[in-house]
Scaffold this active site. Structure first.
Site, PDB file in Angstrom:
ATOM      1  N   ARG A  51     117.726  99.840 -18.393  1.00 29.61           N
ATOM      2  CA  ARG A  51     118.118 100.131 -17.018  1.00 29.61           C
ATOM      3  C   ARG A  51     118.684  98.923 -16.270  1.00 29.61           C
ATOM      4  O   ARG A  51     119.730  99.017 -15.623  1.00 29.61           O
ATOM      5  CB  ARG A  51     116.917 100.670 -16.205  1.00 29.61           C
ATOM      6  CG  ARG A  51     116.655 102.127 -16.374  1.00 29.61           C
ATOM      7  CD  ARG A  51     115.176 102.373 -16.309  1.00 29.61           C
ATOM      8  NE  ARG A  51     114.589 101.767 -17.481  1.00 29.61           N
ATOM      9  CZ  ARG A  51     114.496 102.398 -18.656  1.00 29.61           C
ATOM     10  NH1 ARG A  51     114.853 103.622 -18.755  1.00 29.61           N
ATOM     11  NH2 ARG A  51     114.000 101.779 -19.714  1.00 29.61           N
ATOM     12  N   THR A  52     117.966  97.809 -16.310  1.00 30.48           N
ATOM     13  CA  THR A  52     118.372  96.687 -15.466  1.00 30.48           C
ATOM     14  C   THR A  52     119.722  96.140 -15.927  1.00 30.48           C
ATOM     15  O   THR A  52     120.633  95.944 -15.118  1.00 30.48           O
ATOM     16  CB  THR A  52     117.295  95.582 -15.494  1.00 30.48           C
ATOM     17  OG1 THR A  52     116.030  96.197 -15.253  1.00 30.48           O
ATOM     18  CG2 THR A  52     117.564  94.533 -14.439  1.00 30.48           C
ATOM     19  N   LYS A  80     119.517  77.940 -31.116  1.00 28.77           N
ATOM     20  CA  LYS A  80     119.626  76.595 -31.704  1.00 28.77           C
ATOM     21  C   LYS A  80     118.789  75.581 -30.934  1.00 28.77           C
ATOM     22  O   LYS A  80     118.870  74.388 -31.197  1.00 28.77           O
ATOM     23  CB  LYS A  80     121.091  76.137 -31.677  1.00 28.77           C
ATOM     24  CG  LYS A  80     122.057  77.068 -32.382  1.00 28.77           C
ATOM     25  CD  LYS A  80     123.493  76.582 -32.143  1.00 28.77           C
ATOM     26  CE  LYS A  80     124.487  77.696 -32.319  1.00 28.77           C
ATOM     27  NZ  LYS A  80     125.777  77.389 -31.685  1.00 28.77           N
ATOM     28  N   ARG A 101     117.262  87.772 -17.119  1.00 31.13           N
ATOM     29  CA  ARG A 101     115.902  88.218 -17.488  1.00 31.13           C
ATOM     30  C   ARG A 101     115.379  87.267 -18.552  1.00 31.13           C
ATOM     31  O   ARG A 101     116.102  86.927 -19.495  1.00 31.13           O
ATOM     32  CB  ARG A 101     115.923  89.646 -18.029  1.00 31.13           C
ATOM     33  CG  ARG A 101     114.583  90.049 -18.633  1.00 31.13           C
ATOM     34  CD  ARG A 101     114.514  91.507 -18.973  1.00 31.13           C
ATOM     35  NE  ARG A 101     114.433  92.326 -17.779  1.00 31.13           N
ATOM     36  CZ  ARG A 101     114.197  93.635 -17.791  1.00 31.13           C
ATOM     37  NH1 ARG A 101     114.030  94.264 -18.932  1.00 31.13           N
ATOM     38  NH2 ARG A 101     114.135  94.319 -16.669  1.00 31.13           N
ATOM     39  N   HIS A 129     109.884  91.185 -10.478  1.00 27.85           N
ATOM     40  CA  HIS A 129     111.082  91.952 -10.839  1.00 27.85           C
ATOM     41  C   HIS A 129     111.681  92.486  -9.527  1.00 27.85           C
ATOM     42  O   HIS A 129     111.597  93.679  -9.226  1.00 27.85           O
ATOM     43  CB  HIS A 129     110.688  93.089 -11.780  1.00 27.85           C
ATOM     44  CG  HIS A 129     111.837  93.774 -12.471  1.00 27.85           C
ATOM     45  ND1 HIS A 129     113.160  93.587 -12.112  1.00 27.85           N
ATOM     46  CD2 HIS A 129     111.856  94.665 -13.502  1.00 27.85           C
ATOM     47  CE1 HIS A 129     113.930  94.340 -12.905  1.00 27.85           C
ATOM     48  NE2 HIS A 129     113.159  94.984 -13.747  1.00 27.85           N
TER      49      HIS A 129
HETATM   50  N1   CP Z   1     112.679  99.107 -15.140  1.00 29.43           N
HETATM   51  C1   CP Z   1     113.234  98.241 -16.022  1.00 29.43           C
HETATM   52  O1   CP Z   1     113.243  97.036 -15.798  1.00 29.43           O
HETATM   53  O2   CP Z   1     113.741  98.814 -17.140  1.00 29.43           O
HETATM   54  P1   CP Z   1     114.453  98.005 -18.318  1.00 29.43           P
HETATM   55  O3   CP Z   1     113.403  97.126 -18.959  1.00 29.43           O
HETATM   56  O4   CP Z   1     114.992  99.051 -19.241  1.00 29.43           O
HETATM   57  O5   CP Z   1     115.528  97.154 -17.700  1.00 29.43           O
END
Ligand code: CP
Length: 347
Positions: A51-52, A80, A101, A129
């Site tokens: 999703r993100t 590396k 991320r 998040h």
């Molecule tokens: N909600 C969320 O962060 O989903 P993903 O890990 O698929 O990005």
């Protein structure tokens, strides 16, 4: 430089603006189709995501911009031995905004200290998040029409669930919000979340989901985060602590909002999907629009330098959190704030 590391980097007025712009984008997408023409987003995903990553990609493309990056650390020079700092320094030369991320808590702070473009935290370990919280806030706005006077049940892995930590910090700023924190004791909310965000809010910690359901306006289910556990046995014992199904909803309010950041594993039975109170797929859909609004906001905001890094070194002191970036990144200072908390992971 304007970054989004913690949801509290945005004022309540800015959250209102993002929700308003996202709603306008949903109604009039053609008005936004060229807003980021010529701009490039660097998407650095050191951890898996559906999703993100894809909603950010869709958001930038819907604004007329382009995207570069990687979706696993193994396909970058991190494999590396390159540091987060060096990687981000390079990608800021190739892009206008960075979405990152990373499994280490505080990694986006390290990135924001060296980047020459805005950095967005797309999830750092079990810490925060914030863009999921933007998605959650847009969902609550659309489904409940208010942020005040809500009883919010948060259920599952409250220890490692970064979406929960950011949601609590955001919602604790509104009036008369009560949190019902539902988890096994081993997965209860970390002390830093309680100390930093819940000291002025009403909350209870309980273990029984069914007993909690009747009073809830929002039920936010979460996955037990297998990837954060040191022990497979502990994960196996706790993973199915809560499974929401149709029969458990018998005593719920008729206007309950059932939310989940997804991905789900077993914690919501598919028989709930047809319930009109199940809002988790809409929630994921809203992510594209609120992220479009966020990209626009950060690209147009100049003159505010909110680079992190304020804190001091304390002789001999290191962060005790094994998941903190300060314990793996070479060449960064170990910094602590006035409460002796690590500035990267808050622990
Ligand atoms: N909600 C969320 O962060 O989903 P993903 O890990 O698929 O990005």
């Amino acid at each position: 430089m304007r970054n989004l590391i913690n949801i509290l980097d945005l004022s309540i007025n800015e959250l209102d603006e993002l929700i308003s712009v996202a709603s306008d984008i949903m109604d009039n997408p053609q008005n936004y189709a060229d807003k980021c023409k010529g701009k490039i987003m660097g998407a650095l995903f050191f951890e898996p995501s559906t999703r993100t990553r894809l909603s950010f990609t869709s958001a930038m493309m819907s604004l007329g911009g382009q995207v570069l990056g990687f979706d696993q650390a193994g396909s970058s020079s991190v494999a590396k031995g390159e540091t987060v700092s060096d990687t981000v320094r390079m990608v800021s030369a190739y892009s206008d905004i960075i979405v990152m991320r990373h499994p280490k808590e505080g990694a986006p702070i390290v990135a924001s200290k060296v980047a020459s473009v805005p950095v967005i935290n797309a999830g750092d370990g079990g810490h925060y998040h914030p863009t999921q919280t933007l998605t959650d806030l847009l969902t609550i706005h659309k489904k409940k029409g208010r942020f005040d006077n809500l009883t919010i049940g948060v259920c599952g892995d409250l220890k490692y669930g970064r979406t929960v930590h950011s949601l609590i910090s955001a919602m604790s700023r509104y009036n008369n919000v009560k949190f019902v924190l539902i988890s096994p004791s081993e997965l209860s909310i970390p002390d830093y979340v309680k100390e930093d965000y819940l000291n002025n809010s009403k909350y209870v910690e309980v273990t029984d989901l069914e007993k909690a359901i009747p009073e809830l306006d929002v039920l936010y289910m979460t996955r037990v985060q297998a990837e954060r556990f040191d022990s497979v046995e502990t994960y196996e014992r706790l993973k199915d602590s809560y499974i929401l199904n149709h029969s458990k909803l018998a005593s719920a309010k008729s206007d309950l909002s059932i939310m989940h950041p997804l991905p789900r594993v077993n914690e919501i039975d598919v028989d709930v999907d047809e319930d009109s109170r199940a809002h988790y797929f809409d929630q994921a859909m809203y992510g594209r629009y609120i992220r479009m609004a966020l990209i626009l906001m950060l690209l147009k905001t100049h003159g505010v330098d909110d680079r992190r890094g304020t804190g001091v070194e304390i002789e001999g002191k290191v962060c005790k959190n094994p998941h903190c970036i300060s314990n793996s990144e070479r060449g960064i200072k170990k910094l602590f704030n006035s409460k002796s908390k690590c500035i990267y992971c808050d622990q």
